[in-house]
Every structure is written in C-alpha cells, then in structure tokens.
Design an enzyme around this catalytic site. Sequence first.
Site, PDB file in Angstrom:
ATOM      1  N   SER A   6      23.787 -48.824 -71.957  1.00 42.56           N
ATOM      2  CA  SER A   6      23.769 -47.843 -73.050  1.00 42.56           C
ATOM      3  C   SER A   6      23.509 -48.538 -74.380  1.00 42.56           C
ATOM      4  CB  SER A   6      25.091 -47.087 -73.124  1.00 42.56           C
ATOM      5  OG  SER A   6      25.081 -46.293 -74.307  1.00 42.56           O
ATOM      6  N   HIS A  63      20.695 -39.021 -72.271  1.00 39.76           N
ATOM      7  CA  HIS A  63      21.897 -38.235 -71.941  1.00 39.76           C
ATOM      8  C   HIS A  63      22.228 -37.359 -73.146  1.00 39.76           C
ATOM      9  CE1 HIS A  63      26.499 -38.557 -70.866  1.00 39.76           C
ATOM     10  NE2 HIS A  63      26.042 -37.325 -70.773  1.00 39.76           N
ATOM     11  N   MET A  65      24.340 -34.954 -75.004  1.00 40.61           N
ATOM     12  CA  MET A  65      25.678 -34.370 -75.161  1.00 40.61           C
ATOM     13  C   MET A  65      25.614 -33.451 -76.371  1.00 40.61           C
ATOM     14  SD  MET A  65      27.676 -37.881 -74.242  1.00 40.61           S
ATOM     15  CE  MET A  65      26.203 -38.847 -74.593  1.00 40.61           C
ATOM     16  N   MET A 172      30.410 -38.168 -64.891  1.00 39.52           N
ATOM     17  CA  MET A 172      31.086 -38.889 -65.980  1.00 39.52           C
ATOM     18  C   MET A 172      32.495 -39.293 -65.573  1.00 39.52           C
ATOM     19  SD  MET A 172      29.619 -37.772 -69.560  1.00 39.52           S
ATOM     20  CE  MET A 172      30.185 -39.399 -70.042  1.00 39.52           C
ATOM     21  N   PHE A 178      32.451 -40.972 -76.624  1.00 43.76           N
ATOM     22  CA  PHE A 178      32.603 -42.324 -77.165  1.00 43.76           C
ATOM     23  C   PHE A 178      32.391 -43.350 -76.064  1.00 43.76           C
ATOM     24  CE2 PHE A 178      35.121 -39.478 -79.708  1.00 43.76           C
ATOM     25  CZ  PHE A 178      34.775 -39.825 -81.008  1.00 43.76           C
ATOM     26  N   GLY A 180      33.433 -47.225 -74.693  1.00 45.16           N
ATOM     27  CA  GLY A 180      34.632 -48.046 -74.760  1.00 45.16           C
ATOM     28  C   GLY A 180      35.917 -47.368 -74.305  1.00 45.16           C
ATOM     29  N   ASP A 210      28.800 -42.770 -65.336  1.00 45.45           N
ATOM     30  CA  ASP A 210      28.795 -43.124 -66.757  1.00 45.45           C
ATOM     31  C   ASP A 210      30.208 -43.077 -67.315  1.00 45.45           C
ATOM     32  OD1 ASP A 210      28.121 -43.542 -69.398  1.00 45.45           O
ATOM     33  OD2 ASP A 210      27.056 -41.639 -69.645  1.00 45.45           O
ATOM     34  N   GLY A 212      33.146 -46.343 -68.803  1.00 40.77           N
ATOM     35  CA  GLY A 212      34.169 -47.314 -68.429  1.00 40.77           C
ATOM     36  C   GLY A 212      33.797 -48.200 -67.249  1.00 40.77           C
ATOM     37  N   GLY A 233      28.054 -49.470 -71.279  1.00 39.83           N
ATOM     38  CA  GLY A 233      27.924 -49.773 -72.705  1.00 39.83           C
ATOM     39  C   GLY A 233      28.662 -51.054 -73.016  1.00 39.83           C
TER      40      GLY A 233
HETATM   41  C1  DX5 Z   1      30.073 -41.529 -73.390  1.00 39.59           C
HETATM   42  C2  DX5 Z   1      28.646 -41.963 -73.139  1.00 39.59           C
HETATM   43  C3  DX5 Z   1      28.564 -43.213 -72.320  1.00 39.59           C
HETATM   44  C4  DX5 Z   1      29.097 -44.431 -73.026  1.00 39.59           C
HETATM   45  C5  DX5 Z   1      29.251 -45.579 -72.073  1.00 39.59           C
HETATM   46  O1  DX5 Z   1      30.086 -40.307 -74.024  1.00 39.59           O
HETATM   47  O2  DX5 Z   1      27.949 -40.955 -72.439  1.00 39.59           O
HETATM   48  O3  DX5 Z   1      27.233 -43.442 -71.892  1.00 39.59           O
HETATM   49  O4  DX5 Z   1      28.255 -44.814 -74.088  1.00 39.59           O
HETATM   50  O5  DX5 Z   1      29.965 -46.600 -72.695  1.00 39.59           O
HETATM   51  P1  DX5 Z   1      31.055 -47.438 -71.899  1.00 39.59           P
HETATM   52  O6  DX5 Z   1      30.354 -48.059 -70.737  1.00 39.59           O
HETATM   53  O7  DX5 Z   1      31.510 -48.431 -72.929  1.00 39.59           O
HETATM   54  O8  DX5 Z   1      32.136 -46.492 -71.463  1.00 39.59           O
HETATM   55 ZN    ZN Z   2      26.018 -41.544 -71.518  1.00 39.91          ZN
END
Ligand code: DX5
Ligand code: ZN
Length: 266
Positions: A6, A63, A65, A172, A178, A180, A210, A212, A233
């Site tokens: 990401s 993606h 959102m 998800m 977010f 992290g 997607d 964590g 990410g």
């Molecule tokens: C969350 C996003 C994820 C996120 C992944 O809303 O859709 O794609 O950026 O980040 P990590 O891998 O750090 O959870």
């Molecule tokens: Zn995402």
Amino acid sequence: MLVSPSILSADWARLPEAVRLAEEGADWLHCDVMDGHFVPNLTFGPPMVGALRRLTQLPLDVHLMIDEPLRFARAFVDAGASVLTVHAEAPGVAGPGWPAPVRSRGEGGAGDEADAAPPPTSGAHPIDLPRLRATLKSLRALGVKSGLALRPDTGIDEIEPALEDVDVLLVMTVYPGFSGQAFLPAPLETIRRAVGVRRARGFDYLIEIDGGIDVAHTGPQVAAAGADVVVAGHGVYRQPDPVAAMRALRGLVTAGYAPGEDGGDA
Ligand code: DX5
Ligand code: ZN
C-alpha cells in the site's frame, strides 16, 4: 501469494523510490482512496493514481473507500487503475441502513473522533444485491477488474449472489480508514468461506486480504486460510528492508496450492 504493497504507508516525498521498491518485490501496487465520509480519513484521488501510472507498469490495485464509487470510477480508470474495488457497504452500492459507524483507530486526523463511535452493528445488513451486482458489472464494462471489498463485519452470505460478478474479493482484516491497525482474526473464516464458495460454484475470483498483514504472524495465517493476494502497508514500507518483506510475503504459499495437495482451487 501475490503481494500488493500500500503506497499509503510509503514516504510520499520519495514516491519514485517507493514505486521502484515495489517493482523489485511486488505484483500489484495498492492505492487506498478515502473520502472522509465513508471512512474517517482522507487520502488521495485520481491524480495520484495517474502519477503512479506514469511511474510504473505494475497493475494498480485501487481500493475505493468512498461513497457512491461509480461517480468516480471512470476518472480512476482513465488515470490508469487496473483493479477497481468498491465496498459492499458504501452508500450508492448498499441499500438503506448503511453505512454503520466505522470503528477505526490509527494515525492522526479524525481517528480519535472515530474511536468514540459505537462499534458497527453485527448480523445481517441490508445490502442491495441488484444494485451491488449492477455496480460490479459497470466496473467490468469500464475495462477494469471488478473488486468487491468487505468490512470485517460483512459476511459472505450477505453478498454471495454477487460473487459471479467479482474478479477480486477483498476481505478486510481491519476496519477501513487507517493503515497500521491491529489485524482482526474473525475474517479468517470469511476467507475460508470464500474459498469454499469459489470451488462449489466454479468461480475464479482472487481472494485479497487487507489490514495488519506482516511476514511473521498474520501473513502465514491468511495464506493458510486461502489468500491469493495480500496488501501490506506498514508490513512493507515501515520495515527496514521493504523488498525483503515483499519477497517473504510472496514466498508464503496459499492453502490449496501447496505441492502435494489436491491441485488447488482456482
Ligand atoms: C485500510 C487500508 C489498508 C491499509 C493497509 O483502510 O485499506 O490498505 O493501508 O495498511 P496496513 O498493512 O498497515 O494495515
Ligand atoms: Zn486498502
């Protein structure tokens, strides 16, 4: 597994370098688009996707959102999206009753406010299946792969009739909003169910996970559950060696594809 780092977690002051790292270790590049309404955070729109398109040939895994994603689908396609993923729960896709409050926590911004919101309701939600299917067909008609994202509290049963129209099912393992955040294990069952439905009904969608994901703990869990693609990410761009992290995730074997097993399911 395929790996889709990401870009949200990269240092945007060094975007070309972040993209170059992805080219060394990734299969797709994940672009998290947030509108400050469907989720309590804002990120970027089509111009960023266009900039990434000019930097790389990697498939751009976008993606969305956002509310009413079809209003913006054409702009993302024109910018260079390869996979365009909408949320089953987004206003304009789901029926009345959505969105339930999103429980997000993470870095800065409106996250603190969101922490105070009540948790999402559990159980069945009134997803408008004809509208969802029409949305997915519209994505394919625009010439991109159709992606359907499910929040951790949305089950396969709620969207199963729409899976025929899905190229990429994004499960998800955090509430969207977010990077992290801590991995939530409950959607592992959704992954397993998605594998079973795909086999039973002869579909060929990819199952993407997607939220964590890391190399040591959660990556192996989702691989064992049947993930074909993982987004990461912090698990890539906040690591000392992002390329090594991507390669390690790529080396995890999706359940069903292991040598000696019964031939896989896709
Ligand atoms: C969350 C996003 C994820 C996120 C992944 O809303 O859709 O794609 O950026 O980040 P990590 O891998 O750090 O959870
Ligand atoms: Zn995402």
